[in-house]
Design an enzyme around this catalytic site. Structure first.
Site, PDB file in Angstrom:
ATOM      1  N   LYS A 112      -9.140 -37.585  13.006  1.00 52.10           N
ATOM      2  CA  LYS A 112      -8.624 -38.221  11.787  1.00 52.10           C
ATOM      3  C   LYS A 112      -7.666 -39.358  12.114  1.00 52.10           C
ATOM      4  O   LYS A 112      -7.757 -40.449  11.525  1.00 52.10           O
ATOM      5  CB  LYS A 112      -7.951 -37.170  10.897  1.00 52.10           C
ATOM      6  CG  LYS A 112      -7.359 -37.723   9.610  1.00 52.10           C
ATOM      7  CD  LYS A 112      -7.107 -36.634   8.586  1.00 52.10           C
ATOM      8  CE  LYS A 112      -6.338 -35.470   9.170  1.00 52.10           C
ATOM      9  NZ  LYS A 112      -4.970 -35.856   9.605  1.00 52.10           N
ATOM     10  N   ALA A 137       1.103 -30.318   7.804  1.00 53.80           N
ATOM     11  CA  ALA A 137       0.517 -30.075   6.482  1.00 53.80           C
ATOM     12  C   ALA A 137       0.186 -28.608   6.254  1.00 53.80           C
ATOM     13  O   ALA A 137       0.017 -28.186   5.115  1.00 53.80           O
ATOM     14  CB  ALA A 137      -0.733 -30.920   6.290  1.00 53.80           C
ATOM     15  N   PHE A 188      -4.209 -32.492   8.472  1.00 49.30           N
ATOM     16  CA  PHE A 188      -5.287 -31.504   8.397  1.00 49.30           C
ATOM     17  C   PHE A 188      -6.310 -31.889   7.321  1.00 49.30           C
ATOM     18  O   PHE A 188      -6.563 -33.065   7.084  1.00 49.30           O
ATOM     19  CB  PHE A 188      -4.729 -30.097   8.213  1.00 49.30           C
ATOM     20  CG  PHE A 188      -3.952 -29.618   9.406  1.00 49.30           C
ATOM     21  CD1 PHE A 188      -4.525 -29.601  10.671  1.00 49.30           C
ATOM     22  CD2 PHE A 188      -2.634 -29.210   9.284  1.00 49.30           C
ATOM     23  CE1 PHE A 188      -3.802 -29.162  11.779  1.00 49.30           C
ATOM     24  CE2 PHE A 188      -1.910 -28.774  10.390  1.00 49.30           C
ATOM     25  CZ  PHE A 188      -2.505 -28.749  11.635  1.00 49.30           C
ATOM     26  N   TRP A 237     -13.855 -45.035  18.457  1.00 46.56           N
ATOM     27  CA  TRP A 237     -13.328 -44.417  19.677  1.00 46.56           C
ATOM     28  C   TRP A 237     -13.801 -45.211  20.908  1.00 46.56           C
ATOM     29  O   TRP A 237     -13.027 -45.466  21.823  1.00 46.56           O
ATOM     30  CB  TRP A 237     -13.788 -42.965  19.793  1.00 46.56           C
ATOM     31  CG  TRP A 237     -13.135 -42.218  20.930  1.00 46.56           C
ATOM     32  CD1 TRP A 237     -11.997 -41.461  20.878  1.00 46.56           C
ATOM     33  CD2 TRP A 237     -13.571 -42.181  22.296  1.00 46.56           C
ATOM     34  NE1 TRP A 237     -11.694 -40.955  22.117  1.00 46.56           N
ATOM     35  CE2 TRP A 237     -12.650 -41.376  23.015  1.00 46.56           C
ATOM     36  CE3 TRP A 237     -14.652 -42.737  22.989  1.00 46.56           C
ATOM     37  CZ2 TRP A 237     -12.763 -41.127  24.376  1.00 46.56           C
ATOM     38  CZ3 TRP A 237     -14.776 -42.497  24.352  1.00 46.56           C
ATOM     39  CH2 TRP A 237     -13.850 -41.689  25.035  1.00 46.56           C
TER      40      TRP A 237
END
Length: 556
Positions: free
Chosen positions: A70, A272, A300, A409
């Site tokens: 994330k 979270a 999360f 990435w």
């Protein structure tokens, strides 16, 4: 293949003043922490929100041991927006040392979508967490000192609710006894430690809108009760002034950069699953005054961080996100479809199809209960197959939802350019609606039940008679208008971490209630969640080392 750490160590960074100048800031508006880190001085930021600025939330499906990326996607999107000619800034949370040395790892992104200097960010950074820890523990020390010197406020030592904190996973400190060793050491009593990111001081730090607001909120902290149940606050102990002094510098948001030199504000770090899981309001508001696109993440899955982002942070700070990016992976879908971690790299379209129920519920929550237009960012892994991706795309497209494969990435910003174009389209052509999961006028019990039934798919909530009475007492004593911050496992919609997919009809058991009067919310702790985590059998700390030349190794 280079590790995340090696990629970061090989990066060529731009002096932080150059990054600040991209935002229209000059050297008098920042305080340098070396060449590549700085704090933006709040008293120089008088610019209101840009009328064109858009706030974009990055959230995710329920996390798995495989990792969904994330933060990596957040960084990649920020870079991608600049890649297609937009001005963007990131607003991220600071990593906690608990996960860094435990099992999750850091929070600086990965591959070629990272914020740097990565080692600094994941370790001591600019000292904000230390300031929060010290402010919290100063209050704890003042409580015991007040009792030792006569206890003029008549605090009941059995009803002290304020805990000490440490930014490290240490299960041995969850429940302790303090004050042993005789009269000179104070009164013996039961105490305990939470991790820093679970501290109410952290929550206050992230929700405060100014230095004055910070001091007021710190003063409103309820530290315990008298024998007749009268609450005692930090202001009554005259602690809030000194606590604010410790936090004064920390309140200035931290400015760093991505590998592609996109500005990033990294400030505050509540978990979270324990707390409200969002970076600071101050950093978000600063970002909205400095760039056209502010990309922020909530911790999360969308059932935890995103719900609290909407119901707590956005509501309190009057923020309106223009779009949401929901991060998913083929591997995570297979995991929620019943595949073991060891087998996630093998093609399994049936498991992907089964696991889609988890993604679909998150999409439903974002669109229906949060009122935000959404796009799926499918974070690419080399083990993904075309057939697996096709299963996801067909299912989501049938619900009028775009699925975009992202390769940030490996490729940096250009690998998420298609996602950036879609986010711009959503922001410019789709009107979000201001929606909350519950209204503040409803009771504390009903608010908690609304979260459980609407967001988690539960049939109901449950609590012992003692906790039910605590709900009622908080309601009757003036805290009924507060929002609810649910603390539960991040791995499932239920309170059972092993329950994958999208469980329905379960009961959410509330084990404990905590009043956070300074942060202005009620924490409902569910299941067996601990606010001081423990280390795993083989913690990440075992792999972290330093060589003879002073180079860190093993840090991701």
């Amino acid at each position: 293949m280079l590790s995340d750490l090696q990629i970061a160590q090989n990066a060529t960074m731009t002096p932080i003043l150059n990054i600040a100048s991209k935002l229209g800031l000059n050297e008098n508006q920042i305080e340098n922490y070396g060449r590549y880190k700085a704090k933006i001085l709040l008293n120089t930021l008088n610019t209101p929100k840009k009328t064109s600025s858009k706030l974009v939330l990055v959230t995710a499906m329920s996390p798995t041991p495989a990792g969904e990326g994330k933060t990596t996607t957040t960084v990649g999107l920020g870079d991608a927006l600049r890649h297609i000619g937009k001005t963007s800034i990131l607003c991220l949370r600071e990593p906690s040392l608990g996960p860094v040395f435990g099992m999750k790892g850091g929070a600086a992104g990965g591959g070629y979508a990272q914020v740097v200097p990565m080692e600094d960010i994941n370790l001591h950074f600019t000292g904000d967490f230390n300031a929060i820890q010290l402010a919290n523990n100063l209050l704890a020390a003042l409580i015991d000192n007040h009792i030792h010197h006569g206890n003029a406020l008549d605090l009941d030592v059995r009803r002290i609710t304020w805990k000490r904190v440490l930014d490290m996973n240490d299960r041995a400190l969850r429940d302790i006894t303090v004050g042993l060793g005789g009269v000179i050491n104070g009164f013996p009593r039961q105490d305990g430690f939470d991790i820093v990111v679970a501290s109410e001081v952290m929550a206050i730090f992230c929700l405060a809108t100014s230095l004055a607001d910070l001091k007021k909120r710190l003063g409103n902290i309820v530290v315990g009760y008298t024998r007749n149940q009268t609450p005692i606050t930090a202001a009554q102990l005259n602690a809030h002034g000194a606590m604010t002094v410790l936090l004064k510098t920390a309140l200035n948001p931290n400015l760093v950069q991505t590998l592609e030199h996109t500005p990033a504000l990294i400030h505050g770090g509540p978990f979270a699953n324990i707390a409200h899981g969002c970076s600071s309001v101050i950093a978000t508001q600063a970002g909205l005054s400095l760039a056209d696109y502010v990309i922020t993440e909530a911790g999360f899955g969308a059932d935890l961080g995103a719900e609290k982002f909407i119901d707590i942070k956005c509501r309190k700070a009057n923020l309106q996100p223009s779009a949401a990016v929901l991060v998913a992976t083929v591997r995570a879908l297979k995991f929620h479809g019943g595949v073991a971690v060891a087998d996630l790299n093998r093609e399994n379209t049936e498991a992907v199809s089964r696991g889609l129920v988890n993604l679909e519920r998150h999409v439903h929550n974002i669109r229906t209960h949060y009122g935000i237009p959404c796009v799926i960012a499918l974070n690419h892994f080399v083990s993904d197959t075309a057939d697996e991706v096709d299963v996801i795309r067909k299912k989501m497209n049938s619900q009028d939802l775009a699925v975009i494969e992202c390769k940030h990435w490996a490729e940096g910003g250009k690998g998420a350019a298609e996602l950036a174009h879609k986010v711009v389209e959503l922001c410019e052509h789709t009107l979000p609606t201001s929606k909350y999961v519950y209204e503040l006028s409803t009771s504390l019990w009903e608010k908690t039940k609304s979260i459980a039934t609407k967001i988690y798919g539960a049939a109901d909530i449950a609590a012992s008679p003692k906790i039910r009475q605590q709900f009622q007492t908080l309601q009757d004593t003036g805290y009924g208008h507060y929002p609810i911050c649910v603390a539960k496992t991040q791995y499932s919609f239920s309170v059972d971490a092993t329950s994958k997919g999208a469980p329905s009809g379960h009961i959410v058991d509330i084990r404990e209630l905590r009043l956070s009067a300074g942060a202005e919310f009620i924490v409902a702790i569910c299941g067996d969640l601990m606010t001081m985590p423990g280390l795993p059998k083989v913690p990440a700390a075992y792999k972290i080392d330093i060589d003879e030349e002073g180079t860190t190794v093993g840090l991701f």
